[in-house]
Design a protein around this motif. Structure first.
Motif, PDB file in Angstrom:
ATOM      1  N   LEU A  25      34.798  41.695-111.003  1.00 29.00           N
ATOM      2  CA  LEU A  25      33.688  40.951-110.387  1.00 29.00           C
ATOM      3  C   LEU A  25      32.915  40.151-111.436  1.00 29.00           C
ATOM      4  CD1 LEU A  25      32.380  43.617-107.858  1.00 29.00           C
ATOM      5  CD2 LEU A  25      33.580  41.492-107.315  1.00 29.00           C
ATOM      6  N   VAL A 161      40.307  41.891-106.166  1.00 32.49           N
ATOM      7  CA  VAL A 161      39.059  42.547-105.772  1.00 32.49           C
ATOM      8  C   VAL A 161      39.278  43.391-104.517  1.00 32.49           C
ATOM      9  CG1 VAL A 161      36.747  42.121-104.836  1.00 32.49           C
ATOM     10  CG2 VAL A 161      37.506  40.903-106.871  1.00 32.49           C
ATOM     11  N   SER A 180      31.143  41.100-103.043  1.00 30.26           N
ATOM     12  CA  SER A 180      31.871  40.079-103.805  1.00 30.26           C
ATOM     13  C   SER A 180      31.524  38.688-103.302  1.00 30.26           C
ATOM     14  CB  SER A 180      33.379  40.324-103.694  1.00 30.26           C
ATOM     15  OG  SER A 180      34.111  39.287-104.314  1.00 30.26           O
TER      16      SER A 180
END
Length: 249
Positions: A25, A161, A180
């Motif tokens: 991230l 992710v 995210s």
């Protein structure tokens, strides 16, 4: 005893994946800020640098869109196909069914991380070129390079992710994906403010240099994510070492 070892190993694995997700991230945020600075300052940059009008800028945007479309239609399928070959190569060098599965996973992940790192460096280099270009051909080269790098890096990172979030907390996958997405919006909020201030105060080359530096910087948390993902904890080593002994017994 086996159940306790398995639980300890699972907790260690989750902690490792949390670290991996955090660094991924981090890399995505840095890359998105660089990309958003480029996007929000693109029109003003073209006007100041080349005195382009609306028609010329529209042509540039069309060119960027065509490059991105080709990358998504042709480039990404080729890259993911190579990833599957890397997965097969990792499986061949491993022992046993479980070892083959882990080897395949690591081979594919290593390939994806290499592609992500190369795309971040390409983005950084072409952003530097975008800021310093003084004629059309290097400028078009930089625009094409930025479009290629962005359209490869971000889909691969979004997929990573999602995979890492599922490993960390399958029951909270939606919340982690939403977080995210919120970081993407943070980049869109900060980038116009930062980019316009740098452009007004220091000029066109400075805004390209700043965006390029951020894109190159994103390779550092990427490397940290790769290291965190592939670092086996002491607990996992102990559990893995105990398995053959249990089977032999």
């Amino acid at each position: 005893h086996e159940g306790g070892d398995a639980a300890r190993a699972e907790r260690a694995h989750v902690r490792r994946m949390v670290g991996t997700l955090r660094w991924t991230l981090h890399a995505k945020l840095a890359f998105n800020i660089a990309k958003s600075i480029y996007e929000t300052q693109f029109t003003q940059h073209a006007r100041l640098k080349f005195e382009y009008g609306s028609k010329e800028i529209a042509n540039l945007l069309t060119f960027m869109g065509l490059v991105g479309m080709l990358v998504n239609a042709v480039g990404l399928p080729l890259i993911t196909g190579r990833g599957k070959k890397a997965e097969g190569g990792g499986a061949k060098g491993a022992r046993g069914e479980e070892g083959a599965e882990r080897g395949a996973e690591r081979g594919a992940e290593a390939y994806v991380w290499q592609v992500q790192g190369c795309m971040a460096l390409l983005e950084g280099g072409t952003l530097f070129l975008w800021g310093s270009s003084t004629n059309l051909y290097p400028y078009l080269t930089s625009v094409a390079g930025i479009a290629i790098a962005s359209n490869v890096f971000l889909p691969l990172t979004n997929a990573a992710v999602a995979s890492q979030a599922a490993a960390v907390a399958p029951g909270a996958l939606g919340e982690l994906i939403g977080f995210s997405g919120a970081l993407d919006n943070v980049a869109r909020v900060l980038s116009p403010l930062i980019g316009s201030w740098v452009l007004d105060r220091y000029g066109t080359q400075a805004v390209g240099s700043l965006a390029g530096a951020l894109a190159v910087y994103s390779t550092l948390p990427l490397a940290a994510a790769f290291r965190a993902k592939n670092r086996t904890t002491e607990v996992e080593v102990e559990v893995e070492a105990s398995r053959p002994k249990d089977k032999d017994a």
